[in-house]
Design a protein around this motif. Structure first.
Motif, PDB file in Angstrom:
ATOM      1  N   ASP A   1      -2.629  -5.386   8.876  1.00 23.80           N
ATOM      2  CA  ASP A   1      -1.803  -4.960  10.060  1.00 23.80           C
ATOM      3  C   ASP A   1      -2.877  -4.118  10.852  1.00 23.80           C
TER       4      ASP A   1
ATOM      5  N   ALA B   1       3.676 -17.048  16.107  1.00 24.78           N
ATOM      6  CA  ALA B   1       3.915 -15.812  15.242  1.00 24.78           C
ATOM      7  C   ALA B   1       3.831 -16.410  13.819  1.00 24.78           C
TER       8      ALA B   1
ATOM      9  N   THR C   1       9.617 -16.685  18.447  1.00 24.19           N
ATOM     10  CA  THR C   1       8.681 -15.654  18.022  1.00 24.19           C
ATOM     11  C   THR C   1       9.495 -15.476  16.646  1.00 24.19           C
ATOM     12  N   GLU C   2      10.685 -15.112  16.439  1.00 27.92           N
ATOM     13  CA  GLU C   2      11.544 -14.877  15.326  1.00 27.92           C
ATOM     14  C   GLU C   2      11.382 -16.136  14.246  1.00 27.92           C
TER      15      GLU C   2
ATOM     16  N   LYS D   1       7.992 -16.127  12.802  1.00 25.72           N
ATOM     17  CA  LYS D   1       7.886 -15.239  11.555  1.00 25.72           C
ATOM     18  C   LYS D   1       8.374 -15.501  10.487  1.00 25.72           C
ATOM     19  N   GLN D   2       9.486 -15.984  10.416  1.00 27.80           N
ATOM     20  CA  GLN D   2      10.179 -16.710   9.236  1.00 27.80           C
ATOM     21  C   GLN D   2       9.480 -17.813   8.657  1.00 27.80           C
TER      22      GLN D   2
ATOM     23  N   THR E   1      -2.204 -11.414   9.355  1.00 28.90           N
ATOM     24  CA  THR E   1      -1.857 -10.103   9.070  1.00 28.90           C
ATOM     25  C   THR E   1      -1.892  -9.691   7.519  1.00 28.90           C
TER      26      THR E   1
ATOM     27  N   GLU F   1       1.452 -14.073  11.157  1.00 32.62           N
ATOM     28  CA  GLU F   1       1.954 -13.422   9.737  1.00 32.62           C
ATOM     29  C   GLU F   1       0.839 -13.672   8.738  1.00 32.62           C
TER      30      GLU F   1
ATOM     31  N   ARG G   1       0.047  -9.687  15.495  1.00 28.79           N
ATOM     32  CA  ARG G   1       1.372  -9.745  15.916  1.00 28.79           C
ATOM     33  C   ARG G   1       1.577  -9.451  17.489  1.00 28.79           C
TER      34      ARG G   1
ATOM     35  N   GLN H   1       6.534 -16.162   6.949  1.00 29.54           N
ATOM     36  CA  GLN H   1       6.673 -15.414   5.712  1.00 29.54           C
ATOM     37  C   GLN H   1       7.006 -16.443   4.607  1.00 29.54           C
TER      38      GLN H   1
END
Length: 446
Positions: A375, A363, A423-424, A427-428, A370, A367, A398, A431
């Motif tokens: 995307d 993940a 996965t979350e 992502k963090q 992407t 990010e 993603r 980011q």
């Protein structure tokens, strides 16, 4: 000359066939950087480096290459000095000195890749081939000398900094203690290996403030007495999925297995097989994306570098929580409480379950890619064909990351919750890297 170097020579001859004397047709070509990245990937595979250590190789080698590129065009690419932890200003080339920056970038990559963790010298033959092709392509002797010298200066600067990341101290740190406490991770068959890198969470991150900055919620409490407990339900789910795998699910599990070393047991015989690490798989995806969109040399280096930075921090973050919670693997619980003959589809790796490393790092990488390539970037991932596994196509990075996460449930080695949460978490991390790191400068930011 080995097969890889013959391949390299063939590529370079093809690139330079139109104008043999124009050495920049050889050096300033993104395909050559992708080939060089693949060379490092192969060496990591051959030397059986586990995924967390492999991520360290990728990060420092690509950072060295990127710092050379940022020196070439600081109005387009911003140095990482001051942006990543404890990296001081990279030395700049002397005024008026002519340097072939792509060539110097390749050499800096190889210098650092040669020295970070595996025995020095693994890339020497490859570097000699690069230098020979540059000379044969007509690179002037002064440009050649200046380029080599500058690559050495940058690589040594990155190497000196890399040695302060606490890696050396973790080599002699205490090993993981195996206990009989219910729910605590224990070694799994067939290797019953000791816990892998239990102190990796102590490695200095590049972007994160600390290894624990992005924190997942605690996993469900271990409970195999209450059939209505969340943990019991999660165990049953893994068992059910693993017992009823479809052909497609098996392909997904195999495709994302990325086991750096699998021990195969056939009767009384054992033998090992190797694949890319999960980080190596995503570095390969970065190369596929670069090739698909025909990115130039500098943008290709930038994509690899930023992806490797996110992977490095994601592994540190993930490993911190793996050894904070030390959660048992599904295989251990299922064979003890439900079915002693139950088998995972892929081999369980030798570290705690929560959270899923594949989910976190995939993940995070997705990010970055992407942001780099857009995307809904459709691509065909052929990374595993050399291991006899059919390619897979994705509509976005993603989407690929989501599949990489759930593949561990199909493999029987993770609980679904660990993959969703991971996965979350990834992502963090991704980011945070994007928010804090400015590499490729857009026109309106000049």
């Amino acid at each position: 000359m080995n097969r890889f170097l013959l391949w390299l020579s063939g590529i370079i001859i093809l690139l330079s066939s139109c104008q043999k004397a124009d050495y920049q047709r050889i050096t300033d070509n993104p395909e050559l950087y992708r080939i060089t990245e693949k060379k490092l990937n192969d060496i990591i595979l051959e030397n059986n480096f586990p995924p967390v250590i492999a991520s360290r190789n990728y990060a420092y080698a690509n950072i060295a290459a990127y710092e050379v590129i940022s020196a070439q065009d600081p109005k387009k690419f911003r140095s990482l000095a001051g942006q990543i932890r404890h990296l001081t200003a990279t030395p700049k080339p002397a005024p008026g000195v002519e340097i072939d920056y792509p060539f110097a970038s390749l050499l800096a990559f190889c210098y650092v890749g040669n020295a970070v963790t595996f025995p020095e010298g693994s890339m020497d033959e490859y570097v000699d081939a690069l230098k020979k092709e540059a000379k044969d392509g007509g690179m002037p002797s002064d440009v050649f000398e200046h380029s080599v010298n500058y690559s050495d200066v940058v690589a040594k600067h990155i190497m000196k900094w890399s040695k302060t990341d606490h890696y050396a101290q973790t080599r002699s740190a205490n090993k993981y203690t195996v206990t009989k406490k219910e729910g605590r991770w224990v070694p799994t068959p067939p290797m019953y290996s000791q816990a892998l890198e239990p102190h990796w969470g102590e490695i200095r991150p590049l972007i994160l403030d600390s290894a624990s900055q992005v924190a997942p919620p605690p996993p469900p409490l271990f409970d195999m007495k209450d059939i209505n407990s969340q943990f019991y339900k999660d165990v049953l789910d893994v068992k059910s999925v693993g017992t009823n795998l479809t052909k497609e699910q098996k392909h997904i599990a195999d495709f994302w297995d990325d086991n750096a070393f699998k021990l195969n047991v056939v009767g009384h015989a054992t033998f090992g097989t190797k694949k890319f690490s999960p980080g190596g798989h995503w570095m390969n995806i970065a190369g596929i994306a670069s090739e698909t969109c025909k990115a130039d040399f500098s943008s290709t280096v930038c994509a690899y570098a930023e992806t490797s930075i996110a992977l490095f921090d994601a592994f540190i973050n993930c490993w911190y929580f793996k050894y904070k919670y030390n959660l048992v693997r599904p295989e251990t619980v299922i064979t003890k409480y439900l079915d002693p003959d139950w088998k995972t589809y892929i081999q369980t790796p030798s570290f705690p379950e929560y959270v899923s490393g594949h989910a976190v790092i995939s993940a995070a990488a997705a990010e970055i890619l992407t942001n780099q390539f857009g995307d809904n970037f459709a691509y065909r991932d052929t990374s595993e064909t050399e291991f006899g596994i059919a390619p897979r196509s994705f509509r976005s990075f993603r989407e690929a990351a989501m599949e990489a996460g759930i593949s561990r449930v199909y493999g029987g080695i993770h609980f679904k919750n660990s993959c969703i949460v991971g996965t979350e978490e990834g992502k963090q991390v991704g980011q945070l890297v994007l928010n804090r790191l400015l590499m490729k400068i857009k026109l309106h930011e000049k």
